[in-house]
Enzyme design. Structure first.
Site, PDB file in Angstrom:
ATOM      1  N   HIS A 240     -33.122 -55.119  11.463  1.00 16.76           N
ATOM      2  CA  HIS A 240     -31.961 -54.252  11.740  1.00 16.76           C
ATOM      3  C   HIS A 240     -31.011 -54.881  12.769  1.00 16.76           C
ATOM      4  O   HIS A 240     -29.811 -54.998  12.549  1.00 16.76           O
ATOM      5  CB  HIS A 240     -32.427 -52.902  12.320  1.00 16.76           C
TER       6      HIS A 240
HETATM    7  O1  RIB Z   1     -34.206 -47.934  13.708  1.00 19.76           O
HETATM    8  C1  RIB Z   1     -34.274 -49.307  14.007  1.00 19.76           C
HETATM    9  C2  RIB Z   1     -33.876 -49.567  15.427  1.00 19.76           C
HETATM   10  O2  RIB Z   1     -34.781 -48.920  16.329  1.00 19.76           O
HETATM   11  C3  RIB Z   1     -33.948 -51.052  15.810  1.00 19.76           C
HETATM   12  O3  RIB Z   1     -33.003 -51.316  16.816  1.00 19.76           O
HETATM   13  C4  RIB Z   1     -35.336 -51.190  16.368  1.00 19.76           C
HETATM   14  O4  RIB Z   1     -35.449 -52.300  17.276  1.00 19.76           O
HETATM   15  C5  RIB Z   1     -35.473 -49.898  17.131  1.00 19.76           C
HETATM   16  O5  RIB Z   1     -34.819 -50.056  18.379  1.00 19.76           O
END
Ligand code: RIB
Ligand code: CA
Length: 315
Positions: A240
């Site tokens: 992500h």
């Molecule tokens: O939902 C994904 C996010 O939440 C990413 O940034 C992961 O590292 C957590 O922080």
């Protein structure tokens, strides 16, 4: 060309670690600081991981400590299943040599933004507690930011049907941030569309040849992510935070559309933590957010491979 000054605020975190490595490999970026916030793992671990990443990746930047808890929410649930007990998979940091900055995250973010006279680009890849605290303490902060990107929110959730983790951890902070800043929002709708395959991880692992600390870090993170993604229900094949950084590096990676977005922050509401996107323009409010709606997945994957090649050349 003058480099773009960047601050990354995050909760490292395996995907945060890939994001920071990617940013550090970008020749157009001056990575000014890493600031740590609570999130994937408790703050003392996200702080240690930010410090460890700085040294493993040999980044010439500051590290500042931010919030340990969300603004108001009484409970937090960590994501050790996805990120490992330490927050960075199986990685154990050696004895660290450098100290954190003596400023708090919010003081450092504001002072560096003022110093760079409106050229600073801020990328938040964790809960938005530090960003909200910066805005609360320094109401004129928005005028010193060139652009602001987050990994968070989207058209669906991963904690509940509607709430994505970074927003869900501190919905009050997120609401205040969306009310005060123009947000480039890289949400789950595009991060899920950017997922890597097992073959992609195999290629990353094969490119991570060498024994310098950075390539060892990337190899370990890739092996951990590949292995974990094969466990049911895990999303380690979705990097992500790295997609968020990639979209800052190359505007072709993600296509943004302007919409009005607000964050539901009322505890007890079924959709608390949702980034409510006014896709049909029914609210009558002007767009305040650039919502990532499409991703060029092959381009993103190639940028990750290029990152591995970059660190492998360091021997
Ligand atoms: O939902 C994904 C996010 O939440 C990413 O940034 C992961 O590292 C957590 O922080
Ligand atoms: Ca994160």
């Amino acid at each position: 060309m003058r480099k773009i000054p960047i601050i990354i605020d995050g909760d490292p975190g395996v995907d945060d670690s890939f994001a920071i490595a990617l940013a550090n490999s970008c020749p157009d970026f001056e990575l000014v600081a890493l600031t740590a916030v609570e999130g994937n793992v408790p703050a003392e671990k996200t702080r240690l991981n930010a410090m460890g990443l700085r040294e493993a990746l040999d980044i010439n930047c500051a590290v500042a400590y931010g919030a340990e808890l969300p603004l108001e929410k009484a409970y937090l649930s960590y994501a050790e299943k996805t990120h490992g007990e330490s927050g960075v998979g199986t990685i154990q940091w050696p004895e660290l040599k450098k100290a954190p900055d003596d400023r708090s995250a919010w003081d450092l973010i504001y002072e560096e933004a003022v110093k760079r006279k409106g050229e600073l680009v801020l990328i938040a890849i964790g809960p938005l507690t530090n960003i909200a605290l910066t805005l609360r303490k320094y109401p004129d902060f928005p005028q010193y930011l060139k652009r602001f990107y987050i990994m968070g929110g989207g058209t669906f959730g991963n904690v509940t049907k509607q709430a994505e983790f970074n927003i869900w951890v501190d919905p009050l902070a997120a609401r205040e941030v969306f009310e005060k800043l123009e947000v480039h929002m890289v949400g789950l709708n595009v991060t899920h569309a950017s997922a890597l395959t097992e073959k992609d991880f195999d290629q990353m692992i094969s490119l991570c040849k060498g024994e310098n600390s950075a390539i060892r870090l990337l190899r370990d993170l890739s092996v951990f992510s590949k292995r974990n993604s094969l466990k049911s229900g895990m999303d380690n094949h979705i990097i992500h935070d790295a997609l968020t950084v990639a979209s800052v590096m190359d505007s072709e990676v993600v296509r943004y559309e302007p919409y009005y977005v607000y964050v539901e922050d009322k505890e007890g509401m079924e959709n608390v933590g949702e980034t409510v996107i006014d896709l049909a323009g029914q609210s009558g409010n002007q767009p305040n957010c650039l919502v990532a709606m499409e991703v060029n997945q092959p381009k993103f994957v190639e940028m990750l491979m290029e990152m591995c090649r970059y660190y492998a050349t360091k021997g």
